[in-house]
Design an enzyme around this catalytic site. Structure first.
Site, PDB file in Angstrom:
ATOM      1  CE  LYS A  89      -0.891   0.033   5.027  1.00 25.41           C
ATOM      2  NZ  LYS A  89      -0.403   1.348   5.398  1.00 25.41           N
ATOM      3  CG  ASP A  90       3.783   2.070   2.710  1.00 24.74           C
ATOM      4  OD1 ASP A  90       2.722   2.650   3.026  1.00 24.74           O
ATOM      5  OD2 ASP A  90       4.499   1.457   3.534  1.00 24.74           O
ATOM      6  NE  ARG A 137      -7.473   3.288   3.832  1.00 25.44           N
ATOM      7  CZ  ARG A 137      -7.699   2.524   4.887  1.00 25.44           C
ATOM      8  NH1 ARG A 137      -8.913   2.039   5.099  1.00 25.44           N
ATOM      9  NH2 ARG A 137      -6.733   2.233   5.738  1.00 25.44           N
ATOM     10  NE  ARG A 138      -6.566   2.476   8.850  1.00 24.73           N
ATOM     11  CZ  ARG A 138      -5.305   2.158   9.095  1.00 24.73           C
ATOM     12  NH1 ARG A 138      -4.494   3.056   9.658  1.00 24.73           N
ATOM     13  NH2 ARG A 138      -4.831   0.963   8.776  1.00 24.73           N
ATOM     14  NE  ARG A 159       3.866   9.889  10.244  1.00 21.36           N
ATOM     15  CZ  ARG A 159       5.020   9.934   9.594  1.00 21.36           C
ATOM     16  NH1 ARG A 159       5.492  11.080   9.174  1.00 21.36           N
ATOM     17  NH2 ARG A 159       5.701   8.832   9.355  1.00 21.36           N
ATOM     18  NE  ARG A 165       0.436   5.046  13.708  1.00 23.62           N
ATOM     19  CZ  ARG A 165      -0.036   5.452  12.534  1.00 23.62           C
ATOM     20  NH1 ARG A 165      -1.287   5.205  12.210  1.00 23.62           N
ATOM     21  NH2 ARG A 165       0.730   6.084  11.679  1.00 23.62           N
ATOM     22  CB  CYS A 252      -0.324   5.503  -1.059  1.00 22.37           C
ATOM     23  SG  CYS A 252       1.193   6.304  -0.522  1.00 22.37           S
TER      24      CYS A 252
END
Length: 337
Positions: A89-90, A137-138, A159, A165, A252
């Protein structure tokens, strides 16, 4: 005995380029072991620091596209490493001609997950709950879900690595964070998940859960060897997802979700036989939205399982065209302002 000493004959160890994070090292370690079994050669992990690892800015602000990839690709082209492992995805959607995407192994669970205090699920979060994520997106999909289900949550940009996190939740600074199931699986922390988010609620990032193994295109022998780790249906699915992303002209870090999956079905067997045989189609779902969740364009299309790269690309472009016709471009443009 070191890996280098274990290599057969006079063959030197293969050098695998990887980011330094715990997750990247775990992913690369799994690939290294698979390559060792495949080739009988030692594999050394070479740690590379990328811009995305050292910058403290939000990914949406630094562009997202390529920030975790460029340094690894430069190491490949300079001969510092022989091959590299990325989170798919990166990867930018345009593949450089001088690098081969040699293998995309079997995909892990593509879903997003919630890690929340007190074992809470998304729909049981209290009013005013603060939910951390670094992904537009989330944010778009979580906020849309909250609007549709009468939830009052606040999405907070964050981040950091997995420890950082989840640490926000453990310290009480946040009520929950959203992460990728695949990453937690790979580092052995999936038991900390309090809610697996249905893809009907939050579509993952294009390629989420999949790894990409790259090597110089000029090294045809190595590319052919690594290709043995490729998983046909995973490659077809992520190619369709990334084709959608490319056709939307989105990076992305854009608020775009996509997932291609196989749909089992039944069809008639040979004429007159009375037999039934299983057939499969591929369904591609896509979503684009504003980060506040006020507007989403969410569509899907279904077609035969792609049997070639071009077929998978065509599936993605078809859905992207429908989404653009429904106003997807305007939503991404609003994010960029």
């Amino acid at each position: 005995m070191t890996d280098r000493a274990q290599s057969t004959g006079t063959e030197r160890a293969l050098r695998l380029g990887t980011r330094r994070s715990k997750l990247a090292m775990a992913q690369s370690g799994h690939v290294a072991e698979a390559v060792r079994r495949l080739t009988g050669r030692a594999v050394e992990l070479v740690e590379i620091t990328t811009y995305g690892d050292v910058s403290r800015e939000q990914l949406a602000q630094i562009g997202g596209t390529g920030v975790f990839v460029t340094a690894l690709r430069e190491a490949l082209l300079s001969g510092e490493v022989d091959f590299a492992v990325h989170s798919l995805k990166d990867l930018p959607t345009a593949q450089p001609e001088d690098l081969a995407l040699a293998a995309i192994p079997l995909r892990e669970d593509p879903r997003d997950v919630l890690v929340a205090r007190d074992g809470l699920t998304l729909d049981r979060l209290p009013a005013g709950a603060r939910v951390g994520t670094g992904s537009p997106r989330r944010m778009a999909q979580l906020n849309a879900h909250a609007r549709n289900h009468g939830l009052r949550i606040e999405t907070v940009p964050i981040r950091g690595n997995v420890d950082t996190r989840i640490g926000y939740v453990r310290s009480g600074e946040l009520d929950a964070v959203v992460l990728a199931a695949a990453g937690l699986n790979r580092i052995g922390r999936i038991d900390e998940v309090t809610d697996f988010l249905s893809v009907d609620t939050v579509l993952p990032a294009p390629g989420q859960g999949a790894l990409a193994i790259e090597c110089p295109a000029a090294d045809a022998a190595l590319a052919a060897t690594l290709a043995q780790l490729d998983h046909e249906h995973t490659r077809a699915a992520v190619t369709a997802e990334r084709s959608l992303l490319a056709a939307l002209e989105a990076g992305c870090s854009a608020p775009v979700g996509a997932l291609a999956d196989l749909l089992p079905g039944s069809g008639s067997g040979p004429a007159g036989s009375g037999a039934a045989q299983d057939v499969h189609e591929m369904r591609l779902r896509g979503v684009v939205g504003t980060t506040d969740g006020s507007t989403l364009v969410q569509l899907s299309t279904t077609g035969p399982v792609p049997t070639s790269h071009d077929d998978a690309v065509a599936l993605g472009r078809e859905l992207a065209a429908e989404m653009l016709a429904k106003g997807a471009a305007g939503l991404m443009g609003e994010r960029a302002l």
